[in-house]
Each structure stands twice: as C-alpha cells, then as structure tokens.
Write an enzyme that holds these catalytic residues in place. Structure first.
Site, PDB file in Angstrom:
ATOM      1  N   ASN A   9      43.886  51.152  46.207  1.00  0.00           N
ATOM      2  CA  ASN A   9      44.937  50.308  46.773  1.00  0.00           C
ATOM      3  C   ASN A   9      46.278  50.975  46.459  1.00  0.00           C
ATOM      4  O   ASN A   9      46.777  50.867  45.347  1.00  0.00           O
ATOM      5  CB  ASN A   9      44.849  48.907  46.139  1.00  0.00           C
ATOM      6  CG  ASN A   9      45.957  47.991  46.622  1.00  0.00           C
ATOM      7  OD1 ASN A   9      46.687  48.309  47.554  1.00  0.00           O
ATOM      8  ND2 ASN A   9      46.087  46.840  45.971  1.00  0.00           N
ATOM      9  N   LYS A  11      49.120  50.280  47.584  1.00  0.00           N
ATOM     10  CA  LYS A  11      50.250  49.336  47.633  1.00  0.00           C
ATOM     11  C   LYS A  11      51.390  49.933  48.469  1.00  0.00           C
ATOM     12  O   LYS A  11      51.106  50.538  49.498  1.00  0.00           O
ATOM     13  CB  LYS A  11      50.674  48.950  46.215  1.00  0.00           C
ATOM     14  CG  LYS A  11      49.463  48.445  45.409  1.00  0.00           C
ATOM     15  CD  LYS A  11      49.802  47.830  44.098  1.00  0.00           C
ATOM     16  CE  LYS A  11      48.525  47.376  43.396  1.00  0.00           C
ATOM     17  NZ  LYS A  11      48.764  46.699  42.139  1.00  0.00           N
ATOM     18  N   HIS A  94      45.476  39.517  47.940  1.00  0.00           N
ATOM     19  CA  HIS A  94      45.862  40.172  46.686  1.00  0.00           C
ATOM     20  C   HIS A  94      46.902  39.307  45.966  1.00  0.00           C
ATOM     21  O   HIS A  94      47.760  38.690  46.603  1.00  0.00           O
ATOM     22  CB  HIS A  94      46.435  41.566  46.984  1.00  0.00           C
ATOM     23  CG  HIS A  94      46.589  42.395  45.749  1.00  0.00           C
ATOM     24  ND1 HIS A  94      47.616  42.205  44.863  1.00  0.00           N
ATOM     25  CD2 HIS A  94      45.822  43.381  45.234  1.00  0.00           C
ATOM     26  CE1 HIS A  94      47.480  43.058  43.855  1.00  0.00           C
ATOM     27  NE2 HIS A  94      46.392  43.781  44.056  1.00  0.00           N
ATOM     28  N   GLU A  96      49.494  39.998  44.473  1.00  0.00           N
ATOM     29  CA  GLU A  96      50.897  40.335  44.751  1.00  0.00           C
ATOM     30  C   GLU A  96      51.378  39.662  46.036  1.00  0.00           C
ATOM     31  O   GLU A  96      52.541  39.258  46.132  1.00  0.00           O
ATOM     32  CB  GLU A  96      51.065  41.865  44.816  1.00  0.00           C
ATOM     33  CG  GLU A  96      51.019  42.474  43.417  1.00  0.00           C
ATOM     34  CD  GLU A  96      50.550  43.910  43.368  1.00  0.00           C
ATOM     35  OE1 GLU A  96      50.446  44.562  44.430  1.00  0.00           O
ATOM     36  OE2 GLU A  96      50.274  44.397  42.252  1.00  0.00           O
ATOM     37  N   GLU A 170      40.154  40.228  40.080  1.00  0.00           N
ATOM     38  CA  GLU A 170      41.325  40.888  39.515  1.00  0.00           C
ATOM     39  C   GLU A 170      42.121  39.886  38.684  1.00  0.00           C
ATOM     40  O   GLU A 170      43.003  39.196  39.230  1.00  0.00           O
ATOM     41  CB  GLU A 170      42.228  41.429  40.623  1.00  0.00           C
ATOM     42  CG  GLU A 170      41.601  42.459  41.505  1.00  0.00           C
ATOM     43  CD  GLU A 170      42.662  43.386  42.084  1.00  0.00           C
ATOM     44  OE1 GLU A 170      42.605  44.583  41.812  1.00  0.00           O
ATOM     45  OE2 GLU A 170      43.560  42.899  42.784  1.00  0.00           O
ATOM     46  N   GLY A 176      48.172  46.303  36.468  1.00  0.00           N
ATOM     47  CA  GLY A 176      49.353  47.117  36.170  1.00  0.00           C
ATOM     48  C   GLY A 176      49.865  46.990  34.750  1.00  0.00           C
ATOM     49  O   GLY A 176      50.986  47.398  34.454  1.00  0.00           O
ATOM     50  N   SER A 213      44.093  47.659  35.925  1.00  0.00           N
ATOM     51  CA  SER A 213      44.240  48.743  34.936  1.00  0.00           C
ATOM     52  C   SER A 213      42.994  49.613  34.790  1.00  0.00           C
ATOM     53  O   SER A 213      42.651  50.037  33.681  1.00  0.00           O
ATOM     54  CB  SER A 213      44.664  48.167  33.579  1.00  0.00           C
ATOM     55  OG  SER A 213      45.899  47.504  33.689  1.00  0.00           O
TER      56      SER A 213
HETATM   57  P1  PGA Z   1      46.215  48.469  38.885  1.00  0.00           P
HETATM   58  O1  PGA Z   1      46.227  47.549  40.194  1.00  0.00           O
HETATM   59  O2  PGA Z   1      44.981  49.336  38.960  1.00  0.00           O
HETATM   60  O3  PGA Z   1      47.480  49.259  38.957  1.00  0.00           O
HETATM   61  O4  PGA Z   1      46.165  47.548  37.712  1.00  0.00           O
HETATM   62  C1  PGA Z   1      45.035  47.008  40.704  1.00  0.00           C
HETATM   63  C2  PGA Z   1      45.325  46.166  41.909  1.00  0.00           C
HETATM   64  O5  PGA Z   1      46.374  45.503  41.964  1.00  0.00           O
HETATM   65  O6  PGA Z   1      44.521  46.136  42.854  1.00  0.00           O
END
Ligand code: PGA
Length: 253
Positions: A9, A11, A94, A96, A170, A176, A213
């Site tokens: 992903n 983003k 997601h 976000e 998640e 993150g 992460s």
């Molecule tokens: P990350 O993000 O691996 O940077 O923690 C995962 C995600 O948001 O899908």
C-alpha cells in the site's frame, strides 16, 4: 503452506512517475523469482494504470473505489474502470480514509458490495484503536466484529458467492508506529474473523491479512502462522530492497 498474499500500500507516494516505475520494476523482478507468494502493488491512481499495463509478475490494486457504476461523481473512480484497467484488487475502508475522509461503515459497505459485484478482489480493512486494545484482545474482537457486521451488510445477497473477499486486520495503533501486533494475537484475531464469517449468514471463507508496521525483520514471525494469509505493507513497501526481502521472507528466515 498456502500461497501468501503480500500487498504493498503505497498510500500517497511517490511523487513522480519515474520513482514509481523504478520501485514497481524492482518489485516485479523480485516477484518473478519469488515462490509461494502473490504480490499486489497498490500505487496512487495517477500511476496505477500506466504501471498495470506495463509490468508483469505482480497483481495490481487500487487504494479506493466508488460505489456507483458511472455518472456525475467528480473525482471518483468506478469498480468497472479498475477492472477494465488490469486492476484486480481494491483496498476499501482503510483506517486513514475512515479518519481523514470521514468514511463511514455505511459508505464502506456500499463500496464493498459494488466492488465485489464488479468482480474485484476486495481487501477490507478493519482494526481497533489503542483505547480499545488497552481493554484486551476480547474488546478488540468485539470492535472488529462490529465493523464486519456493518461493512459486510447484505453481502449474502450477492451472487456468485464472494470468495473474492479478503480481510486486512490492521490495528490502528500498529500502523506506521513501528509497534506491530504480537503475531500470536494476530493469529488469534485471524481465527476469530474466519470463524465469525463462516456461519450461515455470511457463508464466507475470507483470507485474512495482517497490516501495521510490517518489516523484513518481523514478516517471518507473522507469516509462519497458517491462519495469517499474508500482509498489507505500508512504509516498508516504499523501499525496494526492504520490500524485496519481505517477498523473499521464506528464504531469509
Ligand atoms: P505501515 O502501514 O506498514 O506503514 O504500518 C500499513 C497500512 O496502513 O496499510
């Protein structure tokens, strides 16, 4: 062991096509040689279709879609447009987007149904905030169950049966932050999700991915659990060498 799915992903990255192509090419080369994995790249829309028509050995995914098929919806992209552009997967819900775009479970539900109808493979993201997880894994399970109930409403009306559904667990506090979930607890959550979606009302057999992460250092400990079918990788998928190591997780353990 089943084939694992590794989803990148990206983003809102990278900022130029040159960088996007360089990264995608490196991953496609690594995916060609990798065994026992399916690699899915999810670039931003601006780069997605150029790349999907150019590169092989990986599958392509979008980071979002809309619930209507066509019409006056400025800025939106329909599931059919994706399907017609060599895109097979779509990430929906997601955290976000739930946070920054205020996507509700009702909107997510409509997107899930529309995308499945268009025969896309849906990666539905669910996961609890830290305040919930602090109360324990059972509280997290209840939170996730509630999201699934709302996000998958009326899914049983869909025909043909929706083997195209993938759930990405998640936990929001793990995204993150450099603090991934304990893989044993992820495995327990994954079992819970599969069990919950199995009964009559749903009759689904989803694959469950973990996201939050993920790096080349922890991927082995996550994927060694049979009930975890793969990973959704954010930050680490933007570094070619790091993501290559993740793809080759079996050989570098
Ligand atoms: P990350 O993000 O691996 O940077 O923690 C995962 C995600 O948001 O899908």
């Amino acid at each position: 062991m089943n084939r694992k799915i590794l989803v990148a992903n990206w983003k809102m990255n990278p900022q130029t096509f040159v960088e996007a192509e360089r990264l995608a090419k490196a991953v496609s080369d690594a995916a060609r040689k990798a065994k026992g994995v399916e690699v899915v790249l999810c670039p931003p829309f601006t780069w997605l279709t150029d790349l999907s028509h150019k590169l092989k050995f990986v599958s392509w995914g979008a980071q979002d879609t809309f619930w209507e098929e066509r019409g006056p919806f400025t800025g939106e992209t329909s599931p059919a447009m994706l399907k017609n552009s060599k895109v097979d997967y779509v990430i929906i819900g997601h955290s976000e987007r739930r946070r920054w775009l205020h996507e509700t479970d009702q909107m997510i539900n409509k997107k899930v149904l529309a995308a499945l109808r268009a025969k896309l493979k849906v990666i539905l993201c669910v996961g609890e905030p830290l305040s919930v997880r602090k109360k324990g894994l059972q509280a997290a399970k209840n939170f996730v169950k509630n999201q699934l109930q709302k996000d998958l409403k009326n899914i049983y009306n869909l025909k043909p049966k929706t083997h195209n559904l993938i759930i990405a667990y998640e936990p929001i506090w793990a995204i993150g932050t450099g603090k991934p979930d304990d893989p044993a607890e992820t495995a327990e959550m994954s079992r819970f999700i599969k069990e919950y979606l199995k009964p009559k009302t749903y009759n689904l057999k989803p694959k469950v991915l973990y996201g939050g992460s993920v790096t080349s250092l922890n991927i082995g400990r996550i994927l060694e659990y049979n009930e975890i079918d793969g990973a959704l990788v954010g930050g680490a998928s933007l570094k070619a060498n790091e993501f290559k190591k993740i793809i080759q997780w079996k050989s570098i353990r």
